[in-house]
Structures are given as C-alpha cells and as structure tokens.
Design a protein around this motif. Structure first.
Motif, short mmCIF file in Angstrom:
data_model
loop_
_atom_site.label_atom_id
_atom_site.label_comp_id
_atom_site.label_asym_id
_atom_site.label_seq_id
_atom_site.Cartn_x
_atom_site.Cartn_y
_atom_site.Cartn_z
N ASP A 1 1.06 -1.18 0.18
CA ASP A 1 -0.17 0.02 0.18
C ASP A 1 0.77 1.31 0.01
N VAL A 2 1.92 1.02 0.84
CA VAL A 2 2.67 2.47 0.81
C VAL A 2 3.40 2.61 -0.42
N ARG A 3 4.06 1.48 -1.23
CA ARG A 3 4.51 1.66 -2.40
C ARG A 3 3.57 2.33 -3.45
N LYS A 4 2.34 1.65 -3.35
CA LYS A 4 1.43 2.00 -4.39
C LYS A 4 1.10 3.72 -4.19
N GLN A 5 0.72 4.13 -3.13
CA GLN A 5 0.79 5.60 -2.62
C GLN A 5 2.10 6.19 -3.34
N TYR A 6 3.35 5.82 -2.95
CA TYR A 6 4.32 6.83 -3.48
C TYR A 6 4.55 6.77 -4.88
N ARG A 7 4.03 5.68 -5.56
CA ARG A 7 4.21 5.79 -6.92
C ARG A 7 3.35 6.55 -7.56
N LYS A 8 1.91 6.87 -6.86
CA LYS A 8 0.98 7.79 -7.29
C LYS A 8 1.53 9.38 -7.09
N ASN A 9 2.18 9.56 -5.90
CA ASN A 9 2.82 10.77 -5.59
C ASN A 9 3.93 11.34 -6.90
N TRP A 10 4.79 10.16 -6.90
CA TRP A 10 5.87 10.11 -8.12
C TRP A 10 5.41 10.75 -9.63
N SER A 11 4.20 10.02 -9.76
CA SER A 11 3.43 10.13 -11.27
C SER A 11 3.04 11.76 -11.30
N LYS A 12 2.57 12.14 -10.32
CA LYS A 12 1.94 13.61 -9.98
C LYS A 12 2.99 14.47 -10.30
N ILE A 13 3.82 14.21 -9.33
CA ILE A 13 5.22 15.45 -9.50
C ILE A 13 5.69 15.34 -10.86
N GLN A 14 5.96 14.01 -11.55
CA GLN A 14 6.37 13.94 -12.92
C GLN A 14 5.51 14.72 -13.75
N ALA A 15 4.13 14.65 -13.58
CA ALA A 15 3.38 15.50 -14.53
C ALA A 15 3.34 16.89 -14.37
N LEU A 16 3.51 17.37 -13.11
CA LEU A 16 3.98 18.69 -12.86
C LEU A 16 5.14 19.04 -13.55
N ALA A 17 6.31 18.35 -13.32
CA ALA A 17 7.68 18.86 -13.89
C ALA A 17 7.53 18.82 -15.36
N GLU A 18 6.63 17.98 -16.03
CA GLU A 18 6.49 17.94 -17.71
C GLU A 18 5.65 19.29 -18.04
N LYS A 19 4.72 19.54 -17.21
CA LYS A 19 3.73 20.93 -17.32
C LYS A 19 4.77 22.11 -17.29
N PHE A 20 5.54 22.00 -16.18
CA PHE A 20 6.61 23.41 -16.02
C PHE A 20 7.93 23.02 -16.07
N PRO A 21 8.33 22.74 -17.07
CA PRO A 21 9.72 22.41 -17.21
C PRO A 21 10.71 23.69 -16.54
N GLY A 22 11.58 23.06 -15.69
CA GLY A 22 12.56 24.30 -15.17
C GLY A 22 12.09 24.88 -13.88
N LYS A 23 10.82 24.45 -13.52
CA LYS A 23 10.29 25.17 -12.35
C LYS A 23 10.07 24.00 -11.19
N ILE A 24 9.65 22.79 -11.48
CA ILE A 24 9.45 21.70 -10.74
C ILE A 24 10.79 20.44 -10.96
N HIS A 25 11.31 20.50 -9.84
CA HIS A 25 12.37 19.52 -9.83
C HIS A 25 12.05 18.44 -8.77
N PHE A 26 12.82 17.32 -9.00
CA PHE A 26 12.30 16.03 -8.07
C PHE A 26 13.44 14.98 -8.00
N LYS A 27 13.50 14.32 -7.03
CA LYS A 27 14.20 13.28 -6.80
C LYS A 27 14.08 12.22 -5.79
N LYS A 28 14.35 11.15 -5.84
CA LYS A 28 13.88 9.74 -4.98
C LYS A 28 15.26 9.39 -4.29
N ILE A 29 15.16 9.17 -3.14
CA ILE A 29 16.32 8.69 -2.24
C ILE A 29 15.80 7.38 -1.38
N ASP A 30 16.60 6.30 -1.31
CA ASP A 30 16.39 5.05 -0.60
C ASP A 30 16.55 5.15 0.74
#
Length: 239
Positions: free
Chosen positions: A140-169
């Motif tokens: 369930d946690v993995r599923k939620q984090y994947r959703k979060n990642w996809s939303k940030i990725q969508a925002l970064a694609e919509k606003f290139p150079g404005k939204i930046h993101f990284k993952k860390i283990d």
C-alpha cells in the motif's frame, strides 16, 4: 515565574517559564534575556514553545531562541509555498503536499516558483521500514508513493525548469520545508517523524529563521543538499 541559573562558565541566564496546554515549556516574554543580552523573538510568545541554546552553541552566538510547535497546518505550508520564489521539500512521501499542489497547479498555465522535491524511493529497501513505522502494508505504501511520483512527474513536464524532483532510498526522520533559502528572510520547518502516528499534529515542529538561527538553518539546508546530490534516481537538477 523567573528561573535563574548559572552555567558552567558563570553566565546567568534568565528565563520566563509558563505552561502551555498542560505541557511544560519555556515561553519567553517579548524580549528574551540570556547571558545579559537581549534577543527579540520572531513570533509572539503565545504561539511558541522555547528551547534555548547556551553560550557554547557552535553558531558562536550567545543564545538562539528556537521555536517548537505542536501544530502543523498544511494550509500554512501552501501559503508559504505560494509566497516563495524557491522551495525545497524533503519527506517520506510528501503525499498531502503533492496532492494539494497537484490539484492547484495542474490547471495553471505558468508558475513563478522553483520547487524541488526529495522523497523516498517507492522501489527501494527503506520503504519496508517506512511501512513498518507507519503500520501499513508495504504494498500500500509503495502504491501511494508511485502515485505521488507520477503526479510530480506530470507537474515537472507541465512546468519544465520550475518543478524538480528526486528519490532517495532512505527513511527520513523528519520532513523539511525550506522557503527562499537564498534570502535573508528564509524560513525552515523541521517536522519530526512519529511512530505509527497518522496525524500530523502533536509531533514536534521546529521553526527556524535564517536571521535568528543561522547555524541550525545552514545545518538542515546542507543536509538537504547532500542528500539531493547523492547518486540516486535523478530526474532533473536543482536550479
């Protein structure tokens, strides 16, 4: 009441002690007196709990007043994001922040902010410990984090150079919100993680102001930057 104490080096510290919500705290008067020096506080006394550093703090200052709160308000966070030119955010999944931001930003044509997200890798090892700490199934946690990642990725694609993101283990012990780190009036929120705590309220929230807490502000900012620069799943770079 006043509590007068003498430190190891003969410094007399004066505190104004009160009680807030049945929790023993130190709460200052309008001006806080430490080691015979006056320090104006960043927030009204009724809004803060107080931790007071001593003359041996590595900042080299005689004292630092640190705001410690037990209320965490996402509306407040998003008002600060909207009012900031640059924001750095680090957390477990940043679920609430990402969802609120996605709902608001996805319909905008442009944004002025530079926002950098650093959060846990849903496919890493640390997510198992995170799920245990949360008391939720790993899947369930993995599923939620994947959703979060996809939303940030969508925002970064919509606003290139404005939204930046990284993952860390890595399982973070806190969430960080850093507002306008390059400016003199920068603020930094450190929201301490809790054990199987679903609520954001009640956990310690440390509020640091760059002009009052230069050492600790730089400490947490450096932590963010070091983690950001790790060779992990880089999608784009900080501005």
């Amino acid at each position: 009441m006043d509590n007068h104490s003498e430190g190891n080096h003969g410094h007399h510290n004066t505190y104004h002690e009160t009680k807030l919500d049945n929790v023993g705290t130190f709460c200052p008067a309008a001006t806080h007196v430490v080691n015979h020096n006056n320090y104006n506080l960043p927030l009204p006394p009724k809004d803060i709990n107080l931790l007071c550093a001593n003359s041996e703090e590595p900042s080299g200052q005689a004292a630092e007043v640190i705001v410690l709160r037990k209320d965490f308000n996402f509306d407040e966070i998003h008002r600060k994001i909207a009012a900031s030119g640059e924001v750095l955010i680090f957390g477990l999944g940043c679920t609430v922040t990402i969802n609120l931001m996605y709902d608001k930003y996805i319909n905008l044509q442009s944004i002025d902010q530079h926002i950098s997200f650093l959060f846990m890798d849903s496919e890493g090892c640390a997510v198992k410990i995170a799920a245990y700490r949360e008391g939720n199934p790993v899947k369930d946690v993995r599923k939620q984090y994947r959703k979060n990642w996809s939303k940030i990725q969508a925002l970064a694609e919509k606003f290139p150079g404005k939204i930046h993101f990284k993952k860390i283990d890595y399982l973070p012990p806190y969430n960080l919100f850093i507002f306008n780190p390059g400016q003199d009036n920068a603020e930094l929120y450190v929201h301490i993680a809790g054990w199987k705590s679903a609520s954001t309220d009640g956990r310690p929230l440390i509020v640091l102001h760059k002009q009052y807490h230069s050492y600790w502000f730089q400490y947490f900012l450096s932590e963010f930057k070091r983690m950001w620069n790790l060779p992990c799943c880089v999608m784009n770079k900080m501005p």
